[in-house]
Design an enzyme around this catalytic site. Structure first.
Site, PDB file in Angstrom:
ATOM      1  N   TYR A 123     -10.841  -4.301  -6.969  1.00  0.00           N
ATOM      2  CA  TYR A 123      -9.851  -3.678  -6.069  1.00  0.00           C
ATOM      3  C   TYR A 123      -9.032  -4.764  -5.378  1.00  0.00           C
ATOM      4  CZ  TYR A 123      -8.111  -0.429  -2.456  1.00  0.00           C
ATOM      5  OH  TYR A 123      -7.324   0.333  -1.625  1.00  0.00           O
ATOM      6  N   SER A 156      -2.741  -2.653   0.149  1.00  0.00           N
ATOM      7  CA  SER A 156      -3.869  -2.393   1.061  1.00  0.00           C
ATOM      8  C   SER A 156      -4.008  -3.604   1.971  1.00  0.00           C
ATOM      9  CB  SER A 156      -5.142  -2.234   0.222  1.00  0.00           C
ATOM     10  OG  SER A 156      -6.294  -2.250   1.039  1.00  0.00           O
TER      11      SER A 156
HETATM   12  P1  NAD Z   1      -6.998   9.565  -3.143  1.00  0.00           P
HETATM   13  O1  NAD Z   1      -8.215   9.519  -4.010  1.00  0.00           O
HETATM   14  O2  NAD Z   1      -6.799  10.738  -2.244  1.00  0.00           O
HETATM   15  O3  NAD Z   1      -5.689   9.406  -4.027  1.00  0.00           O
HETATM   16  C1  NAD Z   1      -5.667   8.697  -5.219  1.00  0.00           C
HETATM   17  C2  NAD Z   1      -4.635   9.343  -6.101  1.00  0.00           C
HETATM   18  O4  NAD Z   1      -4.599   8.626  -7.334  1.00  0.00           O
HETATM   19  C3  NAD Z   1      -4.977  10.803  -6.426  1.00  0.00           C
HETATM   20  O5  NAD Z   1      -3.789  11.562  -6.375  1.00  0.00           O
HETATM   21  C4  NAD Z   1      -5.488  10.736  -7.852  1.00  0.00           C
HETATM   22  O6  NAD Z   1      -5.233  11.910  -8.583  1.00  0.00           O
HETATM   23  C5  NAD Z   1      -4.675   9.583  -8.388  1.00  0.00           C
HETATM   24  N1  NAD Z   1      -5.235   8.947  -9.576  1.00  0.00           N
HETATM   25  C6  NAD Z   1      -6.439   8.350  -9.726  1.00  0.00           C
HETATM   26  N2  NAD Z   1      -6.578   7.920 -11.009  1.00  0.00           N
HETATM   27  C7  NAD Z   1      -5.429   8.257 -11.659  1.00  0.00           C
HETATM   28  C8  NAD Z   1      -4.957   8.086 -12.986  1.00  0.00           C
HETATM   29  N3  NAD Z   1      -5.704   7.502 -13.927  1.00  0.00           N
HETATM   30  N4  NAD Z   1      -3.742   8.570 -13.290  1.00  0.00           N
HETATM   31  C9  NAD Z   1      -2.971   9.208 -12.367  1.00  0.00           C
HETATM   32  N5  NAD Z   1      -3.363   9.387 -11.092  1.00  0.00           N
HETATM   33  C10 NAD Z   1      -4.575   8.918 -10.751  1.00  0.00           C
HETATM   34  O7  NAD Z   1      -7.004   8.213  -2.311  1.00  0.00           O
HETATM   35  P2  NAD Z   1      -5.988   7.630  -1.237  1.00  0.00           P
HETATM   36  O8  NAD Z   1      -6.860   7.135  -0.152  1.00  0.00           O
HETATM   37  O9  NAD Z   1      -4.883   8.562  -0.917  1.00  0.00           O
HETATM   38  O10 NAD Z   1      -5.400   6.343  -2.006  1.00  0.00           O
HETATM   39  C11 NAD Z   1      -4.066   6.238  -2.445  1.00  0.00           C
HETATM   40  C12 NAD Z   1      -3.683   4.768  -2.551  1.00  0.00           C
HETATM   41  O11 NAD Z   1      -3.765   4.169  -1.254  1.00  0.00           O
HETATM   42  C13 NAD Z   1      -4.593   3.959  -3.466  1.00  0.00           C
HETATM   43  O12 NAD Z   1      -3.829   3.018  -4.202  1.00  0.00           O
HETATM   44  C14 NAD Z   1      -5.510   3.247  -2.482  1.00  0.00           C
HETATM   45  O13 NAD Z   1      -6.002   2.043  -2.992  1.00  0.00           O
HETATM   46  C15 NAD Z   1      -4.543   3.003  -1.330  1.00  0.00           C
HETATM   47  N6  NAD Z   1      -5.215   2.763  -0.038  1.00  0.00           N
HETATM   48  C16 NAD Z   1      -5.973   3.729   0.546  1.00  0.00           C
HETATM   49  C17 NAD Z   1      -6.599   3.443   1.780  1.00  0.00           C
HETATM   50  C18 NAD Z   1      -7.443   4.484   2.512  1.00  0.00           C
HETATM   51  O14 NAD Z   1      -8.090   4.121   3.508  1.00  0.00           O
HETATM   52  N7  NAD Z   1      -7.466   5.740   2.118  1.00  0.00           N
HETATM   53  C19 NAD Z   1      -6.427   2.200   2.361  1.00  0.00           C
HETATM   54  C20 NAD Z   1      -5.645   1.234   1.708  1.00  0.00           C
HETATM   55  C21 NAD Z   1      -5.037   1.533   0.515  1.00  0.00           C
END
Ligand code: NAD
Length: 261
Positions: free
Chosen positions: A156, A143
Site C-alpha cells: 500500500y 494517502s
Molecule cells: P472503499 O473500500 O469504500 O472504496 C474502495 C473503492 O474501490 C470501492 O468503490 C471499490 O468498489 C473499488 N475497487 C476496489 N477494487 C477495485 C477494482 N479491482 N476495480 C474497480 N474498483 C475497485 O474504501 P475507501 O476508504 O473509500 O478508499 C478509497 C480510496 O481512498 C483508496 O484508494 C484508499 O487507499 C484511499 N484512502 C482511504 C483512507 C481511509 O481512511 N478510508 C485513507 C487514505 C486513503
C-alpha cells in the site's frame, strides 16, 4: 477575472466510486454541476441505482460503468466508454496488512495494480481527451501513506508513494497546458470499510467505541477526528475550480495534522 467553482458541462470519471471516498467525491462534483461516471468491478443493480439516484437528486447526467481496475485494458476502456473525461479521479484502492516476509505475492501484485498502475492506464487514456477538450484535471487519491510509512503495509505504501510520483510527472508533462494533476492525501476517513472495523476492535481491546476511535484508529491523527468523504469531495471540487488552476504537481493533505507530526 471572476473565478468559477461551477463544473456544469464537465464530465468526471471516478474509479472505485460505488462506496466510500469515491462516492463522496462523485456526490460533491455532481452538486457542483459535473456529469459523473461511477465505477467498480461489481456491476450489481445497486451500483447502477446509485448513479440513477445522483442524477435524480442533482440533475446532472450520471452513469455507472463496470471495469476492473486491476486490469490495464479495463482501466483504458472505462475512460474511453465514458465518452468524455474532463476530470479524472483515480480513487480505487484496496489494502492488505502483513510483515514483508509474510506478504502474499498475489496481494502485492493486486495492490500495485489497483492502487497505482490503474492511474497510469486511466491517465494515458484521459490526457488526449483533455487536450482535445482544452481543459483537464487529474486528481489522484493517495494517502498520508503516500508521504509517510507505517509497518506491515509495504504494498500500500509503495503504491501510494508511487501515485505521488506519477502525479508530479503528469503535472510536468502538462505544465504548459490548461491541465493540472494533483494528489489528495487523506488521513483516516470514516468510510463504511473503516466503520465496519470498529466493533471487532472494540472486542479485541475491550474498549468503548470512543476509545477505539481516539486511541487506536486515530492514534496518529492529531485532530482525533476522522476526515469525512464530503471533505474529500470538497477538496476535489476545489482542485477543479479556477482558483486551483495554478496548483499542479502537489499533494494536499486532509489528515487532521498526521503528516505535520
Ligand atoms: P472503499 O473500500 O469504500 O472504496 C474502495 C473503492 O474501490 C470501492 O468503490 C471499490 O468498489 C473499488 N475497487 C476496489 N477494487 C477495485 C477494482 N479491482 N476495480 C474497480 N474498483 C475497485 O474504501 P475507501 O476508504 O473509500 O478508499 C478509497 C480510496 O481512498 C483508496 O484508494 C484508499 O487507499 C484511499 N484512502 C482511504 C483512507 C481511509 O481512511 N478510508 C485513507 C487514505 C486513503
Amino acid at each position: 477575472m471572476a473565478l468559477t467553482y461551477d463544473l456544469t458541462g464537465k464530465t468526471a470519471v471516478i474509479t472505485g466510486s460505488n462506496s466510500g471516498i469515491g462516492l463522496g467525491i462523485a456526490e460533491e462534483l455532481a452538486k457542483a454541476g459535473a456529469n459523473v461516471v461511477l465505477n467498480s468491478f461489481t456491476d450489481r443493480d445497486e451500483d447502477h441505482a446509485i448513479a440513477a439516484r445522483i442524477a435524480k437528486e442533482t440533475g446532472v447526467e450520471a452513469k455507472y460503468i463496470a471495469a476492473d481496475m486491476s486490469k490495464g485494458d479495463d482501466c483504458r476502456r472505462l475512460v474511453a466508454d465514458a465518452g468524455a473525461c474532463d476530470i479524472l479521479i483515480n480513487n480505487a484502492g484496496i489494502q492488505h496488512v502483513a510483515p514483508i516476509d509474510e506478504f502474499p505475492t498475489g496481494k502485492w501484485d493486486a495492490i500495485i495494480a489497483i492502487n497505482m498502475s490503474s492511474a497510469f492506464h486511466t491517465t494515458a487514456q484521459a490526457l488526449p481527451m483533455m487536450r482535445k477538450a482544452g481543459w483537464g484535471r487529474v486528481i489522484n487519491i493517495a494517502s498520508a501513506h503516500g508521504l509517510t510509512a507505517s509497518p506491515y503495509k509495504s504494498a500500500y505504501i509503495a503504491a501510494k508513494h508511487g501515485v505521488v510520483g506519477l502525479t508530479k510527472t503528469v503535472a510536468l508533462e502538462t505544465a504548459e497546458e490548461p491541465i493540472t494533476a494533483n494528489a489528495i492525501c487523506p488521513g483516516y476517513v470514516l468510510t463504511p470499510l473503516v466503520e465496519s472495523q470498529i466493533p471487532d476492535t472494540m472486542k479485541e481491546y475491550d474498549m468503548s467505541r470512543d476509545d477505539v476511535i481516539k486511541n487506536v484508529m486515530l492514534k496518529r491523527q492529531p485532530s482525533k477526528e476522522f476526515a469525512t468523504v464530503e471533505q474529500m469531495g470538497g477538496t476535489a471540487a476545489f482542485l477543479c475550480s479556477d482558483a486551483a488552476a495554478q496548483i499542479t504537481g502537489t499533494t494536499i493533505s486532509v489528515d487532521g495534522g498526521w503528516t505535520a507530526l
